[in-house]
Write a protein that holds these residues in place. Structure first.
Motif, mmCIF file in Angstrom:
data_model
loop_
_atom_site.group_PDB
_atom_site.id
_atom_site.type_symbol
_atom_site.label_atom_id
_atom_site.label_comp_id
_atom_site.label_asym_id
_atom_site.label_seq_id
_atom_site.Cartn_x
_atom_site.Cartn_y
_atom_site.Cartn_z
ATOM 1 N N TYR A 72 -19.425 -1.211 -1.354
ATOM 2 C CA TYR A 72 -20.307 -2.162 -2.021
ATOM 3 C C TYR A 72 -21.444 -2.582 -1.086
ATOM 4 O O TYR A 72 -21.377 -2.393 0.131
ATOM 5 C CB TYR A 72 -19.527 -3.403 -2.471
ATOM 6 C CG TYR A 72 -18.761 -3.181 -3.759
ATOM 7 C CD1 TYR A 72 -19.433 -3.054 -4.973
ATOM 8 C CD2 TYR A 72 -17.374 -3.099 -3.760
ATOM 9 C CE1 TYR A 72 -18.749 -2.847 -6.150
ATOM 10 C CE2 TYR A 72 -16.671 -2.902 -4.940
ATOM 11 C CZ TYR A 72 -17.364 -2.772 -6.134
ATOM 12 O OH TYR A 72 -16.680 -2.572 -7.297
ATOM 13 N N ASP A 129 -22.256 -5.275 0.105
ATOM 14 C CA ASP A 129 -21.896 -6.184 1.199
ATOM 15 C C ASP A 129 -21.031 -5.507 2.268
ATOM 16 O O ASP A 129 -20.528 -6.160 3.178
ATOM 17 C CB ASP A 129 -21.180 -7.423 0.652
ATOM 18 C CG ASP A 129 -19.845 -7.070 -0.014
ATOM 19 O OD1 ASP A 129 -19.510 -5.868 -0.057
ATOM 20 O OD2 ASP A 129 -19.157 -7.991 -0.467
ATOM 21 N N ALA A 164 -14.303 -0.409 -0.994
ATOM 22 C CA ALA A 164 -13.327 -0.696 -2.047
ATOM 23 C C ALA A 164 -12.489 0.532 -2.383
ATOM 24 O O ALA A 164 -11.323 0.417 -2.753
ATOM 25 C CB ALA A 164 -14.041 -1.194 -3.302
ATOM 26 N N PRO A 190 -1.627 -3.656 -5.761
ATOM 27 C CA PRO A 190 -1.876 -5.091 -5.688
ATOM 28 C C PRO A 190 -3.329 -5.410 -6.003
ATOM 29 O O PRO A 190 -4.192 -4.540 -5.944
ATOM 30 C CB PRO A 190 -1.539 -5.438 -4.233
ATOM 31 C CG PRO A 190 -1.559 -4.144 -3.494
ATOM 32 C CD PRO A 190 -1.245 -3.073 -4.468
ATOM 33 N N GLY A 199 -7.044 -6.250 -5.882
ATOM 34 C CA GLY A 199 -8.063 -5.976 -4.871
ATOM 35 C C GLY A 199 -7.927 -4.623 -4.187
ATOM 36 O O GLY A 199 -8.646 -4.325 -3.250
ATOM 37 N N CYS A 200 -7.014 -3.777 -4.689
ATOM 38 C CA CYS A 200 -6.787 -2.495 -4.011
ATOM 39 C C CYS A 200 -7.778 -1.430 -4.480
ATOM 40 O O CYS A 200 -7.805 -0.331 -3.954
ATOM 41 C CB CYS A 200 -5.358 -2.006 -4.244
ATOM 42 S SG CYS A 200 -5.039 -1.493 -5.932
ATOM 43 N N GLY A 201 -8.603 -1.748 -5.479
ATOM 44 C CA GLY A 201 -9.648 -0.808 -5.883
ATOM 45 C C GLY A 201 -9.415 -0.120 -7.218
ATOM 46 O O GLY A 201 -10.110 0.840 -7.557
ATOM 47 N N THR A 239 -9.895 -1.242 -10.415
ATOM 48 C CA THR A 239 -11.021 -1.411 -11.344
ATOM 49 C C THR A 239 -12.240 -0.626 -10.864
ATOM 50 O O THR A 239 -12.907 0.053 -11.661
ATOM 51 C CB THR A 239 -11.364 -2.902 -11.484
ATOM 52 O OG1 THR A 239 -10.226 -3.579 -12.019
ATOM 53 C CG2 THR A 239 -12.553 -3.112 -12.388
ATOM 54 N N THR A 240 -12.496 -0.714 -9.586
ATOM 55 C CA THR A 240 -13.652 -0.005 -9.040
ATOM 56 C C THR A 240 -13.537 1.498 -9.307
ATOM 57 O O THR A 240 -14.492 2.127 -9.781
ATOM 58 C CB THR A 240 -13.772 -0.258 -7.521
ATOM 59 O OG1 THR A 240 -13.801 -1.670 -7.300
ATOM 60 C CG2 THR A 240 -15.016 0.372 -6.962
HETATM 61 N N1 LIG Z 1 -19.400 -6.279 -6.839
HETATM 62 C C1 LIG Z 1 -18.653 -6.295 -5.713
HETATM 63 N N2 LIG Z 1 -19.234 -6.522 -4.505
HETATM 64 C C2 LIG Z 1 -18.487 -6.541 -3.381
HETATM 65 N N3 LIG Z 1 -17.167 -6.329 -3.344
HETATM 66 C C3 LIG Z 1 -16.524 -6.099 -4.491
HETATM 67 C C4 LIG Z 1 -17.227 -6.072 -5.739
HETATM 68 N N4 LIG Z 1 -16.339 -5.824 -6.735
HETATM 69 C C5 LIG Z 1 -15.142 -5.705 -6.125
HETATM 70 N N5 LIG Z 1 -15.241 -5.867 -4.791
HETATM 71 C C6 LIG Z 1 -14.159 -5.766 -3.799
HETATM 72 O O1 LIG Z 1 -13.647 -4.464 -3.844
HETATM 73 C C7 LIG Z 1 -12.255 -4.455 -3.710
HETATM 74 C C8 LIG Z 1 -11.602 -3.763 -4.906
HETATM 75 O O2 LIG Z 1 -11.842 -4.513 -6.080
HETATM 76 P P1 LIG Z 1 -11.298 -4.091 -7.500
HETATM 77 O O3 LIG Z 1 -11.614 -2.661 -7.720
HETATM 78 O O4 LIG Z 1 -11.808 -5.051 -8.489
HETATM 79 O O5 LIG Z 1 -9.732 -4.275 -7.288
HETATM 80 P P2 LIG Z 1 -8.543 -4.311 -8.377
HETATM 81 O O6 LIG Z 1 -9.089 -3.945 -9.704
HETATM 82 O O7 LIG Z 1 -7.553 -3.339 -7.853
HETATM 83 O O8 LIG Z 1 -7.998 -5.699 -8.347
HETATM 84 C C9 LIG Z 1 -11.835 -5.907 -3.556
HETATM 85 O O9 LIG Z 1 -11.700 -6.181 -2.187
HETATM 86 C C10 LIG Z 1 -12.997 -6.661 -4.128
HETATM 87 O O10 LIG Z 1 -13.115 -7.911 -3.535
#
Ligand SMILES: Nc1ncnc2c1ncn2[C@@H]1O[C@H](COP(=O)(O)OP(=O)(O)O)[C@@H](O)[C@H]1O
Ligand SMILES: [Mg+2]
Lengths: 250, 373
Positions: free
Chosen positions: B11, B13, B17, B36, B38-40, B42-43
């Protein structure tokens, strides 16, 4: 219901005052304005309000929407602040400033005429529309936008099919507020050559004749209240039925 | 078929992910992304339909690199359902379901027909619901509409991000079972995100277990349970994996099919003799066309003379569908206090019974053999 009774009573009183002041004929050393005069000035008044609000909508809705887009969010305080300043300047001052602008811009000839008045009214009526467009477009449930994007809607389709319909009731409220304000402010248009009902009111002001002031003020109040009612009905009518229903739980 | 090749997401920042994730999802398979928060998950999922731009690696859909396809076009051919559902509140249920058909320019009558068909599929009566608004529906109904909408133009691929996450546990179990039945009919290639291991085991043909943006184990639910690759997997699966294994089995695989029954009109005398002969103290009762109506226990039959089963029957609601997951049947037995659970098929026809003994035996077997069925 109570509110409606109050509104109807107000309308009747305004009509009554108009008829009374018109029927006395002579007011001091002046003649009262005739029904034909009132009609003409009302028409002028409405034309100015119509154009001013129309331009405010054409400029304000896209402007309010634009600053909700990512990338433009940094200029949103600028736009909202700008519109705020526009309204915090006393209306009389805006009108006066406009009247002193001795130049032509685009197709406007900023002189002692109706166009000048319309531009002044437009600036003054812009804020409620920009503010409500911004607030409503900014407040749409992100899950709806994500779904729409996920199903393959283009940016423009999302605005047109999802965001605008959902924001429409609040935008309409902004348009209504702007219209009602503009009807009142348009009283001042006569000072820059815009005519309208202010012609009657200000004749009264300069002649120090209360009845003449009322003869101009009563139809103006009538216009403001009745336009407010009409626009509120439109607002209710265009609100999608699904948005009026309270969320069911479980 | 979906193929991920060293897929990476960093990302803006700097958060990494997703880290070089590679695996394949076969045609018609339901692949669960598990891990768990935040493991990625959704991404990773959102990179498939390009809601999130990929940073490194490639994703192929039926062999085509998804960045070579127009993003809107790509998404219109991939069904999408999220936890928040995101039904459009200003549109009716029908209009919501017709979203993608409209985008694809289907005719009005074809769209309507499809919407009705999909409502039938998710077991909502079209005539009753098609003109309702989302706010008039319960949470479970909204979720069904969400699924129906995702299936709008019959896309070959479905992405579902915790689709039942916001539903209460009882309704969730029901929605899961229903969705599995639907999947048996439609055979889509599905990515299903969840952080709930029970849901993952129940729903998945395959599970992609993730941790800190990395793929830890990509395997069948049974292998994940009984052949965990490392300590993380073992810990995530938990010590009660034998119990979790119940999710892997269907009632029909464990139940006893042929079983003595009592008929409504039979004399109690006859039924008692039958029970004594079989050495059991409870029999399910069926009517003339074989529908399950209740049960009789031996204590009901002693005493009275020349009565029929009809007079002593205990009407019973507790029963399980033959396709139910074993642990759901088990929890029903525990909560209803039944030692023998009647199993029914369509139309409430009795198909057999399920006993504690049978469950115990199966569990024992599963742990011994590593869950191969
Ligand atoms: N738009 C974003 N900008 C920065 N970091 C992100 C963003 N979206 C998700 N993250 C970070 O990426 C990681 C994976 O997020 P995500 O894919 O939503 O996890 P999950 O769906 O497994 O809970 C997390 O650490 C989250 O904080
Ligand atoms: Mg997530």
């Amino acid at each position: 219901m109570r509110r409606w009774i109050v509104l109807v009573v107000m309308l009747i009183v305004m009509v009554g005052l108009t008829i009374w002041t018109t029927s006395v004929g002579d007011i001091g050393i002046f003649h009262a304005f005739t029904y034909a005069d009132i009609f003409t000035h009302t028409k002028d008044h409405l034309i100015m309000v119509f154009w001013a609000v129309l331009i405010a909508v054409i400029v304000g809705v896209p402007l309010g929407t634009l600053v909700t887009r990512p990338g433009f969010s940094r200029i949103s305080p600028l736009v909202l602040g700008g519109a705020n300043i526009g309204q915090s300047i006393p209306s009389l001052a805006i009108i006066a400033i406009m009247a002193t602008l001795p130049f032509s811009l685009f197709f406007f000839d900023f002189g002692f005429n109706r166009e000048t008045a319309i531009v002044a009214l437009f600036i003054y009526g812009l804020l409620p529309i920009v503010r409500n467009s911004y607030a409503s477009m900014n407040n749409i449930n992100p899950a709806l936008i994500e779904s729409a994007r996920g199903m393959g809607m283009t940016r423009w389709q999302i605005i047109r099919k999802i965001e605008l319909p959902l924001a429409m009731p609040v935008i309409m409220t902004g348009i209504r507020v702007s219209t009602v304000i503009t009807v009142g402010t348009a009283e001042l248009a006569v000072l820059v050559g815009g005519k309208g009902l202010g012609t009657i009111t200000f004749t009264g002001v300069f002649a120090r004749e209360v009845l003449l002031i009322i003869q101009g003020a009563a139809p103006t109040a009538f216009l403001a209240v009745s336009l407010g009612i009409i626009l509120e009905s439109i607002e209710k009518w265009i609100t999608p039925r699904g948005m009026k229903i309270k969320v069911k739980n479980s | 078929m979906i193929k991920l090749e060293k897929v990476t997401k960093v990302y803006a920042d700097g958060t990494k992910a997703v880290d070089e994730m590679s695996f394949e999802v076969d045609q018609g398979e339901l692949c669960v992304f598990l891990g768990p928060s935040g493991c990625g998950k959704t991404t990773t999922m959102k990179m498939i339909n390009r809601l999130i731009p990929i940073t490194g690696g490639n994703i192929y859909i039926d062999g085509v690199d998804n960045t070579k396809i127009n993003a809107s076009e790509l998404r219109r051919n991939i069904g999408y359902a999220i936890q928040e559902i995101g039904l459009f509140t200003h549109m009716t249920v029908g209009q919501n379901i017709e979203t993608v058909p409209v985008l694809k320019g289907w005719s009005k009558s074809r769209r309507r027909e499809r919407a009705e068909e999909l409502l039938e599929l998710v077991r909502m009566k079209p005539s009753e619901f098609i003109d309702k608004y989302p706010n008039e529906l319960s949470g479970g109904q909204r979720q069904r509409v969400g699924v129906a909408r995702a299936l709008g133009t019959d896309p070959p691929i479905l992405l579902m991000d915790e689709p039942f996450g916001a539903i209460d546990p009882i309704n969730r179990v029901e929605l899961q079972s229903e969705f599995l039945k639907i999947q048996q009919k439609i055979k889509k290639t599905i990515i299903f995100v969840t952080h709930d291991i029970y849901e993952a085991i129940k729903m998945g043909d395959r599970i992609a277990l993730m941790k800190d943006g990395k793929l830890v184990q990509y395997d069948t639910p049974a292998n994940l349970l009984y052949r965990p690759k490392d300590e993380f997997v073992e810990g995530f699966v938990g010590a009660d994996r034998a119990l979790k294994g119940l999710q892997l089995l269907r009632v029909k695989e464990v139940m006893t099919g042929t079983y003595a029954t009592a008929k409504m009109g039979e004399k109690t005398e006859v039924v008692r003799e039958r029970m004594e002969k079989e050495g059991i103290d409870w029999l399910p009762v069926v009517d003339n066309s074989g529908r399950f109506t209740g049960g009789v226990s031996i204590s009901d039959l002693t005493g009275g003379r020349a009565k029929t089963v009809k007079d002593v029957i205990t009407p019973s609601e507790a029963k399980s569908d033959i396709n139910a997951v074993l642990n759901e049947a088990l929890s029903l037995m525990l909560s209803s206090g039944l030692k023998t659970l009647p199993i029914v098929v369509e139309d409430n026809r009795l198909a057999g019974i399920l006993t504690f003994d049978a469950i115990q035996e199966t569990l024992h077997e599963a742990v011994k053999t590593g869950g191969t069925k």
